[in-house]
Design a protein around this motif. Sequence first.
Motif, PDB file in Angstrom:
ATOM      1  N   THR A   1      59.911 -33.523  -8.114  1.00 19.65           N
ATOM      2  CA  THR A   1      60.457 -34.853  -8.360  1.00 19.65           C
ATOM      3  C   THR A   1      61.941 -34.876  -8.035  1.00 19.65           C
ATOM      4  OG1 THR A   1      58.883 -35.085 -10.173  1.00 19.65           O
ATOM      5  CG2 THR A   1      60.683 -36.659 -10.115  1.00 19.65           C
ATOM      6  N   GLY A   2      62.405 -35.991  -7.466  1.00 22.66           N
ATOM      7  CA  GLY A   2      63.824 -36.159  -7.191  1.00 22.66           C
ATOM      8  C   GLY A   2      64.251 -37.593  -7.373  1.00 22.66           C
ATOM      9  N   ALA A   3      65.430 -37.815  -7.925  1.00 25.45           N
ATOM     10  CA  ALA A   3      65.989 -39.160  -8.039  1.00 25.45           C
ATOM     11  C   ALA A   3      66.673 -39.510  -6.729  1.00 25.45           C
ATOM     12  CB  ALA A   3      66.977 -39.236  -9.192  1.00 25.45           C
ATOM     13  N   THR A   4      66.367 -40.678  -6.175  1.00 28.28           N
ATOM     14  CA  THR A   4      66.911 -41.083  -4.886  1.00 28.28           C
ATOM     15  C   THR A   4      67.865 -42.262  -4.985  1.00 28.28           C
ATOM     16  OG1 THR A   4      64.939 -42.448  -4.556  1.00 28.28           O
ATOM     17  CG2 THR A   4      64.919 -40.238  -3.600  1.00 28.28           C
ATOM     18  N   ALA A   5      67.934 -42.940  -6.136  1.00 34.22           N
ATOM     19  CA  ALA A   5      68.790 -44.124  -6.256  1.00 34.22           C
ATOM     20  C   ALA A   5      69.166 -44.338  -7.710  1.00 34.22           C
ATOM     21  CB  ALA A   5      68.066 -45.363  -5.712  1.00 34.22           C
ATOM     22  N   VAL A   6      70.331 -44.946  -7.922  1.00 37.07           N
ATOM     23  CA  VAL A   6      70.788 -45.258  -9.270  1.00 37.07           C
ATOM     24  C   VAL A   6      71.600 -46.550  -9.214  1.00 37.07           C
ATOM     25  CG1 VAL A   6      72.882 -43.841  -9.042  1.00 37.07           C
ATOM     26  CG2 VAL A   6      71.966 -44.341 -11.316  1.00 37.07           C
ATOM     27  N   ALA A   7      71.469 -47.372 -10.251  1.00 39.92           N
ATOM     28  CA  ALA A   7      72.224 -48.620 -10.340  1.00 39.92           C
ATOM     29  C   ALA A   7      72.604 -48.845 -11.794  1.00 39.92           C
ATOM     30  CB  ALA A   7      71.404 -49.801  -9.822  1.00 39.92           C
TER      31      ALA A   7
END
Length: 412
Positions: free
Chosen positions: A98-104
Amino acid sequence: MKRFLASMCTIAMIVVFGPASTAAPHTTWGRQIGQALTAVAVGPDGSIYLAGALANDGTLGETKALLVKLTPAGDVVWTRTWLPSDATRSDGSKVWTTGATAVAVAPGGAIYLAGSVQRTNLEGGAWFIRKYAAGGRLLYAFAAKQPIGRMPQYVSAIAAMGDRVVVAGHGYGCCDDPTTDGWVRAFDPRLHPTWRAQFEPPAPIPTAWYDMAEGVAIDAGGNVFVSGWAATSASNPDTIYRGRGTVVLEKLSSTGDLLWSHRTTDTVMRDRGAVSVAVRGDRVVVSAPIQRSKTAAWLGRFSLGGALLWSRTWGSPKFGTVPAGVAIDPSMTTWVVGTRHDPTPPPGTGLSIRRFDADGNALSALLPGGGIRFLSGSGIAVRGAGAVVTGSEVTGPKGGGQMAGHVWRIVA
């Protein structure tokens, strides 16, 4: 997930700034965090939020999603990681990486983390959104399960404004199938789905040809701008598709209705950087990698009605440049982060940052520097007259070793 894994393997850096209209920008601090950093956002109080991946139990190739909160001075406040609940078999082996690709960050301070998951024992994957309070408490979560026989899914970008959260992504083929099909999804603050729209190029490009939604931004009126790539020729099932296409920018209403869709005339190659979008006031800017003798960087400013007002291109036959993200600061200065390929022995890659004023005039350019040899730019967020940028490093011979995430604070 393919794009996430690929972005963890390109890389190098340090920055030397050219003259700006006033003072030259400079870095005030830098940190090494995680195995890879893919995106960054800044909260209303100046807190910095990093998205990326962290090695799972030290196993090469297996990662868990990473969210890190920093103070404006770069000190770590808290760290959150995530794997699906069924990520581990009874024998301890991993089912998902699993990987995080975006944040807001929403105006109220809530943090939205989006990313992709992929099975480690076969091609295929799905995506997720997780909402956190500023103190790090998980508030809500959404996980898209992908039924067998359906296209795997990847989420590229996320934006939050008012009572809506919007993500852009695409489905992709399995087992070397080059199929891609872009989409946009909207959610309420509790992560309940509200509407869905397909990302498609304008006529006369057929909607059945491949496309990818890669960037998303929301303006003050609640309209949604989505940037991405669309193929300009049909695929041939008997040959490998080369990914030749064009930049596409579309505007959706707050309820997902298509208002307009436009394309550029430059050629864009799939999987060579990202087509990103940023909005502030009446300004819409898009950055993209275009095909010249080497991959070059392209920046265009659009009106809210979709007219291309100006565009700029940089990069040279010797030093290819691949943009990864774009942002607009309060002075209407546009920042572009990316990767600059340097073939000079020993070859490597370095972080690239460019700044442009409201009229598209270049304010500062980055020159190759020493330090990290294989590093790629990945994300940018503005804060006042400065910015925070992220990148990922590959260490070892020819960039084939371990990974490391990096973040820098830049003041203009």
